[in-house]
Structures are given as C-alpha cells and as structure tokens.
Design a protein around this motif. Structure first.
Motif: not given
Ligand code: AMP
Length: 267
Positions: A60-80
């Motif tokens: 569980i982390t921030g979407l901003d960090l995932v996108r900034e890193r350009g990580s090769g991970v799957e976004e499974l669920l927005r948590l609200g």
C-alpha cells in the motif's frame, strides 16, 4: 506503509479482517490474525521497489510514488484515503497565471518524472530531495511542483497553485503475476462498503415512485408494513450523497429514516 498512510492502511487491514495477531501490535512486521498474510510496515517511498523486486507480493503506497518511479507493478485497487494533488505553484506575487506560462521557467520538485510528463510546456527542472516549498524564496526556482493536501504548506510559504497535474490517493499494488486475488477481493469489499450507506425508511405507498427516484437504486427492497398503505424502502446509496438526500427524502414523505454503515460489499 509508514508515515501518513500508516494509520489508515492498518485500519483498512483491520476492517478487512487482517488485523495483527496480537492486538495493538506496533512492530515493523506482524502476522495477521485470520489469514496467511504477513504485514511489513515500511516507508511508502520504498514500497514500489519492494513490490517490483518481489520482496513482498503487494503493498500500500501513494499512486504518485508508483507513477514517479515508473515501477513495473500492477495497480490493483484505489483505496479511498490519502488523497492529494500534485500541483504546480508559484510565489503569490509572481506574474504567472497559467501552467502554459511556465515555459522555460525553473521548476523545483521531488517528482521530476511526473513534472516533465505532465507540465504542458518544457521547463528547466531542479530536482531536490525535500522542502520544495522554500525553493522559490531561496532563489532556486521560479515555481514548484509538489503534493498538496490541505493547501496549508503552500499558504504558509506564500505560494499559490497554478493548477493540478495529477490526483493521487493510496493504492494497493502487486507484483506482476503474484497470486493476490483473494486479498484484493477482501480489500475491495471493504473499500466499496465504506463508500456506501444502507438507507431504510418508511413511506406512504403513494410516495413510492418519488422516493425510489430519489434513492436512485436500481432495485430497492420494498416491504409492506403492518399499517395499511405504508411500505418500508431499503436501498444502498453512495455515502457522498447522504447529506443532500436526507432532507429530500423527508420532503418526499419518508419517515423513520435510518442510515447505517456497510461493512463489506461484494457485488
Ligand atoms: P498540506 O500542507 O496539507 O497541503 O500538505 C503539503 C505537504 O505535505 C507537502 O510538503 C507535501 O509534500 C506533503 N504531502 C501532502 N500530501 C501528501 C501525501 N498524500 N503523501 C506524501 N506527502 C504528502
């Protein structure tokens, strides 16, 4: 997760039945009570990499960090929760009014990838590691791109927003190919539940059409009451609509209105 996402993330795990085995557990890692899941509490910044490298199956982390890193991970669920915006901002007194006017300006940020990708014009990026909001005052940059939550930090530093580049919130991510189906389903049921309320009310049968239209549910339950000509209506509504909906229901003839939380929702 750790930092500002920690409390809401642990509470989501609790609500999904994945609380720590010993209640009140504060350790960096804990096994869960009801499921074969081990939870690791680490910095939100480190999580995209942990997931990508297979140290953990999901995080569980921030979407901003995932996108900034350009990580090769799957976004499974927005948590609200953990909502914030990535804004471009300038000193109050500066003449910039629109994002497009930043062309060629120096822009300080800890999000160089997102800034480059999302600003509508080319700028000169100054990559720094923290306290971006003081960069204009120090003469390091004309503008900043930074996360804004309440807007207090911008105000305190004499900055104003020029516009939003990206909206972020906490997100569940998973390693490509990891077997996360059940965990995602459990969390989705809680996230969906939190976004809804169950409304129950009584009304004269003659007002049923108006009331069904107001609740907007595809299939409200309508039950006859012992009192002739009266029915009970039960329906699921978006939590965000409740504030406006209640007086409208009352005006339409509803009585004994109850609004109850939804623990989980599986559709
Ligand atoms: P605020 O004063 O509430 O607008 O918060 C802005 C400050 O908190 C900035 O320095 C941001 O870097 C940081 N911030 C705001 N929201 C988040 C978030 N969701 N994740 C990480 N940092 C954040």
């Amino acid at each position: 997760m750790k930092g500002r996402l920690r409390e809401p993330a642990v509470s989501l795990l609790e609500d999904a039945g994945l609380g720590p085995e010993s209640p009140g557990e504060r350790a960096l890692a804990f096994p869960c009570r009801n499921a074969p899941v081990d939870v690791l509490l680490v910095r939100a910044d480190d999580i995209p990499e942990y997931v990508q490298d297979g140290v953990v199956d999901c995080g569980i982390t921030g979407l901003d960090l995932v996108r900034e890193r350009g990580s090769g991970v799957e976004e499974l669920l927005r948590l609200g929760f953990g909502s914030c915006r990535l804004d471009a901002a300038v000193p109050e007194e500066s003449e910039y009014e629109r994002l497009e006017e930043l062309e060629g300006a120096t822009v300080a940020t800890v999000f160089p990838r997102l800034a480059r990708e999302l600003l509508p014009v080319p700028v000169e990026l100054v990559e720094i590691t923290g306290s971006v909001e003081v960069a204009p005052r120090l003469g390091l940059a004309d503008a900043i791109v930074d996360l804004v939550s309440s807007g207090n930090t911008l105000r305190t530093n004499g900055l104003r927003s020029l516009g939003t580049l990206f909206r972020s919130e906490a997100v569940l991510i998973g390693r490509e190919g990891a077997d996360t189906g059940q965990l995602v389903a459990m969390m989705r049921a809680v996230v969906e539940g939190r976004a809804h309320r169950y409304v129950m009310l009584n009304a004269p049968e003659s007002r049923l059409d108006a009331i069904c239209e107001l609740v907007g549910s595809r299939s409200p339950s309508v039950l006859p009451l012992a009192e002739p000509g009266m029915v009970a209506v039960h329906a699921l509504v978006d939590a965000s609509r409740v504030w406006k909906l209640l007086p409208e229901l009352e005006a339409a003839g509803a009585t004994s209105i109850l609004v109850v939380p939804v623990e989980r929702m599986v559709s």
